[in-house]
Design an enzyme around this catalytic site. Sequence first.
Site, PDB file in Angstrom:
ATOM      1  N   THR A  86      -1.321 -11.046  13.724  1.00  0.00           N
ATOM      2  CA  THR A  86      -2.254 -10.184  12.996  1.00  0.00           C
ATOM      3  C   THR A  86      -2.110 -10.376  11.489  1.00  0.00           C
ATOM      4  O   THR A  86      -0.995 -10.436  10.967  1.00  0.00           O
ATOM      5  CB  THR A  86      -1.964  -8.726  13.370  1.00  0.00           C
ATOM      6  OG1 THR A  86      -2.319  -8.541  14.742  1.00  0.00           O
ATOM      7  CG2 THR A  86      -2.769  -7.757  12.519  1.00  0.00           C
ATOM      8  N   SER A 107      -9.959  -6.340  14.467  1.00  0.00           N
ATOM      9  CA  SER A 107     -10.021  -5.225  13.526  1.00  0.00           C
ATOM     10  C   SER A 107     -11.211  -5.359  12.575  1.00  0.00           C
ATOM     11  O   SER A 107     -11.090  -5.090  11.389  1.00  0.00           O
ATOM     12  CB  SER A 107      -8.726  -5.161  12.735  1.00  0.00           C
ATOM     13  OG  SER A 107      -8.483  -6.421  12.120  1.00  0.00           O
ATOM     14  N   ASP A 113     -12.816  -2.750   0.594  1.00  0.00           N
ATOM     15  CA  ASP A 113     -12.788  -3.935  -0.262  1.00  0.00           C
ATOM     16  C   ASP A 113     -13.734  -5.036   0.206  1.00  0.00           C
ATOM     17  O   ASP A 113     -13.685  -6.152  -0.309  1.00  0.00           O
ATOM     18  CB  ASP A 113     -11.359  -4.472  -0.378  1.00  0.00           C
ATOM     19  CG  ASP A 113     -10.770  -4.875   0.959  1.00  0.00           C
ATOM     20  OD1 ASP A 113     -11.185  -4.300   1.994  1.00  0.00           O
ATOM     21  OD2 ASP A 113      -9.910  -5.774   0.995  1.00  0.00           O
ATOM     22  N   ARG A 144       0.848  -1.197   0.000  1.00  0.00           N
ATOM     23  CA  ARG A 144       0.000   0.000   0.000  1.00  0.00           C
ATOM     24  C   ARG A 144       0.876   1.237   0.000  1.00  0.00           C
ATOM     25  O   ARG A 144       1.802   1.341   0.800  1.00  0.00           O
ATOM     26  CB  ARG A 144      -0.902   0.025   1.245  1.00  0.00           C
ATOM     27  CG  ARG A 144      -1.850  -1.151   1.258  1.00  0.00           C
ATOM     28  CD  ARG A 144      -2.795  -1.127   2.423  1.00  0.00           C
ATOM     29  NE  ARG A 144      -3.435  -2.435   2.506  1.00  0.00           N
ATOM     30  CZ  ARG A 144      -4.361  -2.777   3.370  1.00  0.00           C
ATOM     31  NH1 ARG A 144      -4.779  -1.904   4.261  1.00  0.00           N
ATOM     32  NH2 ARG A 144      -4.862  -3.982   3.370  1.00  0.00           N
ATOM     33  N   ASP A 163     -15.973  -2.369   4.717  1.00  0.00           N
ATOM     34  CA  ASP A 163     -14.874  -1.458   4.372  1.00  0.00           C
ATOM     35  C   ASP A 163     -14.660  -1.342   2.866  1.00  0.00           C
ATOM     36  O   ASP A 163     -15.448  -1.845   2.070  1.00  0.00           O
ATOM     37  CB  ASP A 163     -13.576  -1.883   5.075  1.00  0.00           C
ATOM     38  CG  ASP A 163     -12.969  -3.134   4.473  1.00  0.00           C
ATOM     39  OD1 ASP A 163     -13.729  -3.956   3.929  1.00  0.00           O
ATOM     40  OD2 ASP A 163     -11.735  -3.297   4.540  1.00  0.00           O
ATOM     41  N   ASP A 199     -14.045  -6.791   3.045  1.00  0.00           N
ATOM     42  CA  ASP A 199     -13.700  -7.919   3.913  1.00  0.00           C
ATOM     43  C   ASP A 199     -13.941  -7.633   5.396  1.00  0.00           C
ATOM     44  O   ASP A 199     -13.947  -8.547   6.206  1.00  0.00           O
ATOM     45  CB  ASP A 199     -12.272  -8.423   3.657  1.00  0.00           C
ATOM     46  CG  ASP A 199     -11.210  -7.352   3.806  1.00  0.00           C
ATOM     47  OD1 ASP A 199     -11.563  -6.177   4.032  1.00  0.00           O
ATOM     48  OD2 ASP A 199     -10.019  -7.695   3.682  1.00  0.00           O
ATOM     49  N   ARG A 200     -14.153  -6.367   5.749  1.00  0.00           N
ATOM     50  CA  ARG A 200     -14.411  -6.055   7.161  1.00  0.00           C
ATOM     51  C   ARG A 200     -15.906  -5.874   7.407  1.00  0.00           C
ATOM     52  O   ARG A 200     -16.658  -5.595   6.481  1.00  0.00           O
ATOM     53  CB  ARG A 200     -13.716  -4.755   7.554  1.00  0.00           C
ATOM     54  CG  ARG A 200     -12.225  -4.846   7.488  1.00  0.00           C
ATOM     55  CD  ARG A 200     -11.609  -3.572   8.034  1.00  0.00           C
ATOM     56  NE  ARG A 200     -10.168  -3.716   8.045  1.00  0.00           N
ATOM     57  CZ  ARG A 200      -9.363  -3.077   8.864  1.00  0.00           C
ATOM     58  NH1 ARG A 200      -9.858  -2.215   9.731  1.00  0.00           N
ATOM     59  NH2 ARG A 200      -8.065  -3.270   8.813  1.00  0.00           N
ATOM     60  N   LYS A 258     -11.222 -12.769   5.088  1.00  0.00           N
ATOM     61  CA  LYS A 258     -12.307 -12.321   5.935  1.00  0.00           C
ATOM     62  C   LYS A 258     -13.420 -11.804   5.040  1.00  0.00           C
ATOM     63  O   LYS A 258     -13.174 -11.461   3.890  1.00  0.00           O
ATOM     64  CB  LYS A 258     -11.837 -11.293   6.951  1.00  0.00           C
ATOM     65  CG  LYS A 258     -11.142 -10.069   6.401  1.00  0.00           C
ATOM     66  CD  LYS A 258     -10.605  -9.250   7.584  1.00  0.00           C
ATOM     67  CE  LYS A 258     -10.021  -7.937   7.123  1.00  0.00           C
ATOM     68  NZ  LYS A 258      -8.564  -8.006   6.961  1.00  0.00           N
ATOM     69  N   GLU A 266     -10.562 -11.395  13.703  1.00  0.00           N
ATOM     70  CA  GLU A 266      -9.622 -10.431  14.238  1.00  0.00           C
ATOM     71  C   GLU A 266     -10.412  -9.296  14.883  1.00  0.00           C
ATOM     72  O   GLU A 266     -11.524  -8.979  14.442  1.00  0.00           O
ATOM     73  CB  GLU A 266      -8.760  -9.842  13.126  1.00  0.00           C
ATOM     74  CG  GLU A 266      -7.851 -10.850  12.448  1.00  0.00           C
ATOM     75  CD  GLU A 266      -6.815 -10.149  11.577  1.00  0.00           C
ATOM     76  OE1 GLU A 266      -5.683  -9.958  12.049  1.00  0.00           O
ATOM     77  OE2 GLU A 266      -7.147  -9.786  10.433  1.00  0.00           O
ATOM     78  N   SER A 305      -7.797  -1.497   0.840  1.00  0.00           N
ATOM     79  CA  SER A 305      -8.767  -1.868   1.873  1.00  0.00           C
ATOM     80  C   SER A 305      -9.433  -0.683   2.557  1.00  0.00           C
ATOM     81  O   SER A 305     -10.088   0.114   1.896  1.00  0.00           O
ATOM     82  CB  SER A 305      -8.084  -2.776   2.875  1.00  0.00           C
ATOM     83  OG  SER A 305      -9.026  -3.318   3.742  1.00  0.00           O
ATOM     84  N   HIS A 306      -9.201  -0.525   3.857  1.00  0.00           N
ATOM     85  CA  HIS A 306      -9.894   0.519   4.616  1.00  0.00           C
ATOM     86  C   HIS A 306      -9.214   1.884   4.478  1.00  0.00           C
ATOM     87  O   HIS A 306      -9.705   2.863   5.019  1.00  0.00           O
ATOM     88  CB  HIS A 306      -9.948   0.132   6.087  1.00  0.00           C
ATOM     89  CG  HIS A 306      -8.592  -0.114   6.672  1.00  0.00           C
ATOM     90  ND1 HIS A 306      -7.900  -1.279   6.419  1.00  0.00           N
ATOM     91  CD2 HIS A 306      -7.797   0.652   7.425  1.00  0.00           C
ATOM     92  CE1 HIS A 306      -6.728  -1.204   7.023  1.00  0.00           C
ATOM     93  NE2 HIS A 306      -6.631  -0.052   7.644  1.00  0.00           N
TER      94      HIS A 306
HETATM   95  C1  VG1 Z   1      -4.817  -4.112  10.024  1.00  0.00           C
HETATM   96  C2  VG1 Z   1      -5.501  -4.937  11.088  1.00  0.00           C
HETATM   97  C3  VG1 Z   1      -5.374  -6.404  10.762  1.00  0.00           C
HETATM   98  C4  VG1 Z   1      -5.943  -6.672   9.360  1.00  0.00           C
HETATM   99  C5  VG1 Z   1      -5.243  -5.783   8.360  1.00  0.00           C
HETATM  100  C6  VG1 Z   1      -5.810  -5.904   6.970  1.00  0.00           C
HETATM  101  O1  VG1 Z   1      -3.436  -4.396  10.018  1.00  0.00           O
HETATM  102  O2  VG1 Z   1      -4.968  -4.660  12.359  1.00  0.00           O
HETATM  103  O3  VG1 Z   1      -6.046  -7.159  11.740  1.00  0.00           O
HETATM  104  O4  VG1 Z   1      -5.761  -8.013   9.014  1.00  0.00           O
HETATM  105  O5  VG1 Z   1      -5.365  -4.415   8.741  1.00  0.00           O
HETATM  106  O6  VG1 Z   1      -7.162  -5.574   6.936  1.00  0.00           O
HETATM  107  P1  VG1 Z   1      -2.358  -3.439  10.714  1.00  0.00           P
HETATM  108  O7  VG1 Z   1      -1.023  -4.057  10.409  1.00  0.00           O
HETATM  109  O8  VG1 Z   1      -2.584  -2.090  10.142  1.00  0.00           O
HETATM  110  O9  VG1 Z   1      -2.695  -3.465  12.158  1.00  0.00           O
HETATM  111  V1  VG1 Z   1      -7.838  -4.928   5.528  1.00  0.00           V
HETATM  112  O10 VG1 Z   1      -9.439  -4.977   5.643  1.00  0.00           O
HETATM  113  O11 VG1 Z   1      -7.159  -3.349   5.609  1.00  0.00           O
HETATM  114  O12 VG1 Z   1      -7.140  -5.785   4.297  1.00  0.00           O
HETATM  115 CO    CO Z   2     -10.357  -4.645   3.899  1.00  0.00          CO
END
Ligand code: VG1
Ligand code: CO
Length: 602
Positions: A393, A414, A327, A68, A325, A329-330, A425, A412, A160-161
């Site tokens: 994680t 998150s 994409d 990213r 979110d 998955d959340r 997810k 998770e 993603s988010h």
């Molecule tokens: C975060 C979350 C983690 C999740 C990841 C991807 O990672 O804490 O639990 O799997 O995002 O989610 P980090 O390293 O920023 O804590 V997604 O929906 O952004 O692909």
């Molecule tokens: Co996501």
Amino acid sequence: MQLLGKRAGAAPARAGRSTAVAKIPVVAGSRSRVLSTIVMATAATQVPVKEVPTKPIDGQKTGTSGLRKKTKVFMSDNYLANWVQSLFNALGDEVAGQSLALGGDGRYFGKEAAQIIVKLAAGNGFKKIYVGKDAIMATPAMSAFIRRRKAYGGLIMSASHNPGGPEEDFGIKFNYTAGEPAPEKITDKIYGETTSINTLQMADIPDVDLSKVGVTTFGGFEVEVVDPIADYLATLKEVFDFGMLKAFVTRADFSMVFDAMHAVTGPYAKAIFVEELGAKPESIKNGVALPDFGGGHPDPNLTYAHDLVELQWSDAGAMLGAASDGDGDRNMILGKKFFVSPSDSVAMIAANAQACIPYFKGGLKGVARSMPTGAALDRVAAKLGLPFFETPTGWKFFGNLMDAGKCSVCGEESFGTGADHIREKDGIFAVLCWLSILAYKNKDVPVGGQLVTVEDVAAEFWGTYGRNFFSRYDYEACESAAAEKMMDHVRSVIAASPAGTKFGAFELATADDFEYTDPIDGSVAKGQGLRFVFTDGSRIIFRLSGTGSAGATIRMYIEQYTDDKARLKEDAQVALKDIIKVALDLSKLQEFTGRDKPTVIT
Ligand code: VG1
Ligand code: CO
């Protein structure tokens, strides 16, 4: 030769891509001559390929979930192409004659990126690429698609988010043959390739119209533009009883609202909740997917999904509120004036799965959660006698457990919840789980009767298992050096704190930097979070985010258990007040970062 692969009986590999493509000497200063030279690609694809010289770009290391960076970085030079070519180099001969899938969350630059990736796939010996219409495919839908179509793997263009748009973020990740995010042995290899890459294998074919479903052929290479929803929906129909769900969703006394946050799940939510299950069209909020997510932060939490939160805390709130979110998955699950912590949500789903969801009617094989996730799931595993796993994680650590048949449901903190129907997810899956639980618990309640609510399901769970109060504080975009210093300081506290050390009223049981040995392949992941576990089971954890694109985000996770019936409904921030203070004091977070409050509290 199988370099990394797991799929036995994959299409026969050629004797090496590099020998099948005529070698063109790359001479310094002769860039235009090299660029204009076209050679024939593999016998398999018969597509003309240009060997385009390139140079390594620093910092193309994947984080928790893919690469990213700022969109402008991705759009510059060969940034995207270098990473994708490095991936194909890392995969080596395996890719020849295979089919790849491609899609994304619809964010800015996705369509242009897709054209580059199609040319690279053709140039690297893939036989076929499936592309979601308009370059769209939600992350869980991609995982389902790879599995159903037996594709070799898939690329997801998403951050993603993280927000999207020309000034925000873009991202890419690779999912492997079982639909799972690439494990570290692949991502490490890709990074290695990015540091020495010198040539891109680009097919010399025109851009493909991605706006219409259908097949276009270039020599032996095929581009199939697909409906990004159909395969995913088919998988979900194998998991849930859509008939029962429809009967429940269309009850006059039921209401739901789903906030797609102008991200990829808008069209999915319409197809699934409205068209399949009969929810009212106005149940979907912010359902139009936009390349910049309407300027918002497509992260379904109490801060960024504030419109939904406001609605659910008003008298117009629905019985079930949910959001997803960028994409897809959340997920965030809300009742009326009620928030289900994701750590609790996965545990509540696991506890109710066998009774309420057809896919789990034979019972769960096992459950898993990431280390910082609250430990409610552990209690469900103990009560049901299920194998239990605690992973680092990131969803990539669940894949092996699921492939080995050891894990059915996982999650998770998150806002990630999922199961072994796919290897990602799955936001809509989580909503369908909650709908299934509510439908089952209300099956004997006549219309107009007292419905069992989301809050009732939670209260019943806490009454049985006690409650693990959980909260996460995020300090976004801190200065990197300051964040590192704080982590070093916390490491020194761990080193100086034997078992028995008192932190406020809490007595230390153990403290360490979490390390995980995969029980299936023995791979070891180190440095996965600094944790303090106290004698009463309370925990404090510090991690640096691996998904940001600039600066450092510090995550502080706090957990404390109670089975005191009088306290079960307490507000988590109130219940955790003392231990949060302990965490802030021991880490000297404010001193190191200058932040007196977090950006997001969950
Ligand atoms: C975060 C979350 C983690 C999740 C990841 C991807 O990672 O804490 O639990 O799997 O995002 O989610 P980090 O390293 O920023 O804590 V997604 O929906 O952004 O692909
Ligand atoms: Co996501």
